[in-house]
Enzyme design. Structure first.
Site, PDB file in Angstrom:
ATOM      1  N   GLY A 224      56.671  23.845  -1.680  1.00  0.00           N
ATOM      2  CA  GLY A 224      56.510  25.227  -2.301  1.00  0.00           C
ATOM      3  C   GLY A 224      55.394  25.991  -1.672  1.00  0.00           C
ATOM      4  O   GLY A 224      54.819  25.500  -0.742  1.00  0.00           O
ATOM      5  N   ASP A 225      55.202  27.239  -2.265  1.00  0.00           N
ATOM      6  CA  ASP A 225      54.351  28.359  -1.774  1.00  0.00           C
ATOM      7  C   ASP A 225      53.498  28.604  -2.672  1.00  0.00           C
ATOM      8  O   ASP A 225      53.602  28.824  -3.815  1.00  0.00           O
ATOM      9  CB  ASP A 225      55.222  29.391  -1.502  1.00  0.00           C
ATOM     10  CG  ASP A 225      54.511  30.779  -0.734  1.00  0.00           C
ATOM     11  OD1 ASP A 225      53.035  30.761  -0.926  1.00  0.00           O
ATOM     12  OD2 ASP A 225      55.026  31.596  -0.215  1.00  0.00           O
ATOM     13  N   PHE A 226      52.181  28.139  -2.500  1.00  0.00           N
ATOM     14  CA  PHE A 226      51.208  28.281  -3.315  1.00  0.00           C
ATOM     15  C   PHE A 226      50.788  29.879  -3.867  1.00  0.00           C
ATOM     16  O   PHE A 226      50.248  30.191  -4.820  1.00  0.00           O
ATOM     17  CB  PHE A 226      49.536  28.044  -3.003  1.00  0.00           C
ATOM     18  CG  PHE A 226      49.325  28.153  -1.545  1.00  0.00           C
ATOM     19  CD1 PHE A 226      49.003  29.255  -0.997  1.00  0.00           C
ATOM     20  CD2 PHE A 226      49.416  27.156  -0.802  1.00  0.00           C
ATOM     21  CE1 PHE A 226      48.850  29.589   0.157  1.00  0.00           C
ATOM     22  CE2 PHE A 226      48.865  27.259   0.474  1.00  0.00           C
ATOM     23  CZ  PHE A 226      48.536  28.407   0.966  1.00  0.00           C
ATOM     24  N   HIS A 244      39.761  29.016   4.448  1.00  0.00           N
ATOM     25  CA  HIS A 244      39.382  29.815   5.829  1.00  0.00           C
ATOM     26  C   HIS A 244      40.182  30.425   6.447  1.00  0.00           C
ATOM     27  O   HIS A 244      39.934  31.330   7.220  1.00  0.00           O
ATOM     28  CB  HIS A 244      38.502  28.983   6.836  1.00  0.00           C
ATOM     29  CG  HIS A 244      39.216  28.177   7.429  1.00  0.00           C
ATOM     30  ND1 HIS A 244      38.673  27.557   8.599  1.00  0.00           N
ATOM     31  CD2 HIS A 244      40.405  27.654   7.400  1.00  0.00           C
ATOM     32  CE1 HIS A 244      39.514  26.991   9.306  1.00  0.00           C
ATOM     33  NE2 HIS A 244      40.682  27.123   8.668  1.00  0.00           N
TER      34      HIS A 244
END
Length: 334
Positions: A224-226, A244
């Site tokens: 998935g893509d956060f 970062h």
């Protein structure tokens, strides 16, 4: 008038300090070239002449000799009286198969994905805006698989020393479900699960990374893509070397996604190199400039993390040091 501290380190000559810093890239670049060509492997345990090393590396013997001579002056390799080269403890870490090898880590710093960005640092400073981001780096690696392989190998070599220090610094036993968000191929989470036999883990990463990740007991792989997809529910969240990579706007979105998914009483661990408030050299200050040049992200101080966390509905509870350059920022929901 206060007396000088007899235990204080000597103050360098100002002119020498400026001159040395202005030339620091020269030795670093030699280190990159020597690591890339595999000179440390060619030296072997018996030592070798520049001509012998050149035969194995494909470099010009004279140019190679001059670069090795400079590195030997810094303690990387030993130049013998007859002009041959032998290994020092530092140069052995450039051998490919040496335990704790840093060859891939050094090669990473010299490959175009990183080095070229520093030639553009002046423009980045003038514009005050990021010219690259983590998404562009991912796209670059997709188009340059050789550099992607070096980067992945460098991350693995770093993890050999860093991850045991991180895991030893925190008690993971109380948590039933631990989710590592953006955790690469799961090296940190796998080590935690090895030492926490009652816990179950969830690795949440981009689908193409998940497809290349080795399975492990009690580890669930979720693609998935956060920035788009819901983060899995868990009792403890790990974000290591993730925030970062991003400026504050995107970092806040990641934290907000974790906060929405977090179970009641869940905790969050941010594992990063913090920038200290004190003066003097520090690894975090150097990595901060790498982030500025390469990803548009940044390293942060404890106060900056507290502010980011508060905006996302977390409270910074404590900062734990580790036996490495990393710290663990622990936060809870409010």
């Amino acid at each position: 008038m206060s007396r000088p501290d007899p235990n204080a380190p000597p103050v360098p000559d100002p002119a020498a300090l400026v001159a040395d810093l202005s030339r620091a890239h020269i030795a670093a670049r030699c280190l990159h070239v020597i690591a890339e060509c595999g000179a440390a492997d060619a030296v072997g345990d018996a030592g070798a002449s520049p001509a012998e090393i050149a035969t194995h590396t494909g470099l010009d013997a004279d140019a190679l000799d001059r670069m090795l001579r400079l590195l030997a002056a810094h303690g990387i390799f030993v130049r013998t009286a007859d002009g041959r080269y032998a290994h020092s403890a530092a140069s052995r870490l450039r051998k490919t198969e040496e335990p704790g090898s840093l060859r891939a880590y050094v090669r990473m710093g010299g490959m175009p994905a990183f080095w070229d960005k520093f030639t553009e640092l002046g423009r980045t400073a003038r514009e005050g805006q990021r010219r690259y981001d983590m998404a562009s780096l991912v796209d670059y690696f997709a188009a340059h698989p050789d550099e992607a392989a070096i980067f992945n190998a460098a991350m693995v070599s770093k993890s050999r020393t860093v991850l045991p220090a991180v895991v030893a610094a925190y008690d993971f036993a109380p948590f039933a479900t631990i989710a590592d968000v953006g955790g690469g191929r799961g090296h940190l989470l796998k080590l935690i699960l090895e030492r926490s036999p009652r816990a179950r883990g969830i690795l949440f990463e981009r689908p193409h990374v998940i497809a290349d990740t080795e399975p492990a007991p009690r580890l669930k792989l979720v693609g998935g893509d956060f920035f788009v997809d819901a983060v899995p529910a868990a009792d403890l969240y790990l974000l290591m070397d993730l925030l970062h990579d991003w400026p504050d706007t995107e970092a806040a979105l990641i934290l907000a996604a974790v906060r929405r998914a977090a179970r009641p009483q869940a905790r969050l661990l941010i594992v990063e190199t913090l920038v200290p408030d004190t003066a003097g050299p520090h690894f975090g200050k150097t990595v901060d400039i790498i982030m500025l040049a390469v990803t548009g992200g940044r390293e942060r101080t404890e106060a900056q993390y507290a502010e980011l966390l508060a905006a996302a509905g977390f409270r910074l509870e404590r900062v734990l040091p580790t036996a490495s350059q990393y710290s663990i920022v622990e936060a809870v929901g409010v």
